[in-house]
Design a protein around this motif. Structure first.
Motif, PDB file in Angstrom:
ATOM      1  N   ALA A  60     -30.031 -11.548 -36.137  1.00 40.64           N
ATOM      2  CA  ALA A  60     -29.738 -10.117 -36.247  1.00 40.64           C
ATOM      3  C   ALA A  60     -28.938  -9.632 -35.040  1.00 40.64           C
ATOM      4  O   ALA A  60     -27.981  -8.857 -35.183  1.00 40.64           O
ATOM      5  N   GLN A  64     -25.232  -8.482 -35.580  1.00 41.43           N
ATOM      6  CA  GLN A  64     -25.271  -7.016 -35.501  1.00 41.43           C
ATOM      7  C   GLN A  64     -25.398  -6.388 -36.889  1.00 41.43           C
ATOM      8  O   GLN A  64     -24.890  -5.287 -37.141  1.00 41.43           O
ATOM      9  N   HIS A  65     -26.079  -7.097 -37.793  1.00 42.53           N
ATOM     10  CA  HIS A  65     -26.363  -6.583 -39.134  1.00 42.53           C
ATOM     11  C   HIS A  65     -27.875  -6.428 -39.308  1.00 42.53           C
ATOM     12  O   HIS A  65     -28.657  -7.248 -38.800  1.00 42.53           O
ATOM     13  N   THR A  66     -28.272  -5.394 -40.035  1.00 41.39           N
ATOM     14  CA  THR A  66     -29.686  -5.205 -40.347  1.00 41.39           C
ATOM     15  C   THR A  66     -30.229  -6.433 -41.064  1.00 41.39           C
ATOM     16  O   THR A  66     -29.567  -6.996 -41.940  1.00 41.39           O
ATOM     17  N   SER A  68     -34.146  -8.642 -42.278  1.00 42.83           N
ATOM     18  CA  SER A  68     -35.573  -8.468 -42.528  1.00 42.83           C
ATOM     19  C   SER A  68     -36.211  -9.795 -42.876  1.00 42.83           C
ATOM     20  O   SER A  68     -35.523 -10.752 -43.244  1.00 42.83           O
ATOM     21  N   ARG A  82     -38.397  -5.113 -40.695  1.00 44.88           N
ATOM     22  CA  ARG A  82     -37.005  -4.711 -40.900  1.00 44.88           C
ATOM     23  C   ARG A  82     -36.377  -4.457 -39.543  1.00 44.88           C
ATOM     24  O   ARG A  82     -36.852  -3.603 -38.787  1.00 44.88           O
ATOM     25  N   TYR A  84     -33.227  -3.523 -36.942  1.00 45.09           N
ATOM     26  CA  TYR A  84     -31.992  -2.759 -36.803  1.00 45.09           C
ATOM     27  C   TYR A  84     -31.402  -3.065 -35.419  1.00 45.09           C
ATOM     28  O   TYR A  84     -31.922  -2.574 -34.406  1.00 45.09           O
ATOM     29  N   SER A  86     -28.703  -3.516 -32.113  1.00 41.88           N
ATOM     30  CA  SER A  86     -27.613  -2.907 -31.353  1.00 41.88           C
ATOM     31  C   SER A  86     -27.296  -3.871 -30.219  1.00 41.88           C
ATOM     32  O   SER A  86     -27.896  -4.939 -30.106  1.00 41.88           O
ATOM     33  N   LEU A  90     -33.289  -4.568 -30.368  1.00 49.61           N
ATOM     34  CA  LEU A  90     -33.615  -4.343 -31.776  1.00 49.61           C
ATOM     35  C   LEU A  90     -34.662  -3.245 -31.921  1.00 49.61           C
ATOM     36  O   LEU A  90     -35.601  -3.172 -31.135  1.00 49.61           O
ATOM     37  N   GLY A 238     -25.315  -6.508 -45.629  1.00 51.13           N
ATOM     38  CA  GLY A 238     -26.133  -5.317 -45.720  1.00 51.13           C
ATOM     39  C   GLY A 238     -26.082  -4.567 -47.035  1.00 51.13           C
ATOM     40  O   GLY A 238     -26.662  -3.495 -47.155  1.00 51.13           O
TER      41      GLY A 238
END
Length: 247
Positions: A60, A64-66, A68, A82, A84, A86, A90, A238
């Protein structure tokens, strides 16, 4: 504010250390907040101590993609994580994966201890084999060999979209191939489980023929000769790009 929210939230830095965790997340993971802060989750939560989960974290961050994953908290509770990402770390939302939990319990024999839907060895075997896949049918065959038996399935169909209609990209396990044609060329505007999952990206599970027909009365008949189904979104960058149907 974050502490009052009813679902689990935590923040991880670039090394995977937990910088913040609310009480709901700590309760779900079964570890006090004080023992989580400053630690890596796969070190402080025994059942998360698995290379697969650590790899999801790194993937992740790199992409840099969501992303899970679901993990089994013993003895039988599945949790959804999940992530998220940056450039600084995360943010993670932790919730109960009720659909997976119900499917797992329904598949267990009385007195049988809970087990993972797909073992780590199966995941690694599948990942290695997929690097050699050259087409959709190769992927379908590999998933049919590695995943379908692990979840008690007997057949699968992979659906995509083209020119506003669902298209069958590949299938496996149907005694009568003509049955698969019922999935093919359905307008994306039709209210069917396949189009709904493709449009929303949310999986759907049907444990009986009557449940499927009740929720989708326009189908009139079930799409194949089986008795239970899992409709799973296929995600790329995503967004949902197809549907995998396990029967």
């Amino acid at each position: 504010m974050l502490a009052r929210l009813p679902y689990g939230l935590c923040s991880l830095d670039l090394q995977g250390r937990i910088c913040f965790v609310n009480a709901a997340a700590a309760d779900l993971m079964g570890v006090p907040v004080s023992r989580l802060l400053g630690t890596q989750s796969w070190a402080s939560v025994p059942w998360l101590n698995d290379p697969v989960y650590e790899d999801r974290y790194r993937a992740a961050l790199i992409s840099q993609h969501t992303a899970s994953f679901v993990a089994l908290r013993p003895p039988g509770d599945w949790l959804s994580f999940r992530m998220y990402p940056s450039t600084t770390g995360l943010s993670v939302r932790v919730t109960r994966a009720r659909a997976v939990s119900e499917m797992t319990r329904a598949a267990q024999w009385p007195g049988e201890a809970p087990s993972r839907l797909v073992t780590i060895s199966q995941v690694l075997s599948l990942a290695g084999a997929l690097t050699q896949a050259v087409g959709v049918q190769d992927v379908v065959r590999l998933v049919a060999d590695e995943v379908v038996p692990a979840v008690g399935g007997q057949a699968l169909v992979v659906l995509g979209s083209q020119a506003g209609r669902m298209r069958v990209l590949g299938h496996h396990g149907y005694p009568d191939p003509h049955v698969v044609q019922r999935f093919d060329r359905l307008p994306l505007t039709d209210q069917t489980p396949g189009t709904q999952v493709l449009g929303t990206g949310v999986p759907a599970f049907f444990e009986s023929r009557s449940q499927l027909e009740h929720l989708y009365p326009a189908l009139h008949t079930t799409p194949d000769g089986f008795e239970a189904w899992a409709y799973l979104p296929l995600i790329a960058s995503g967004r949902p790009v197809g549907t995998c149907v396990l029967s």
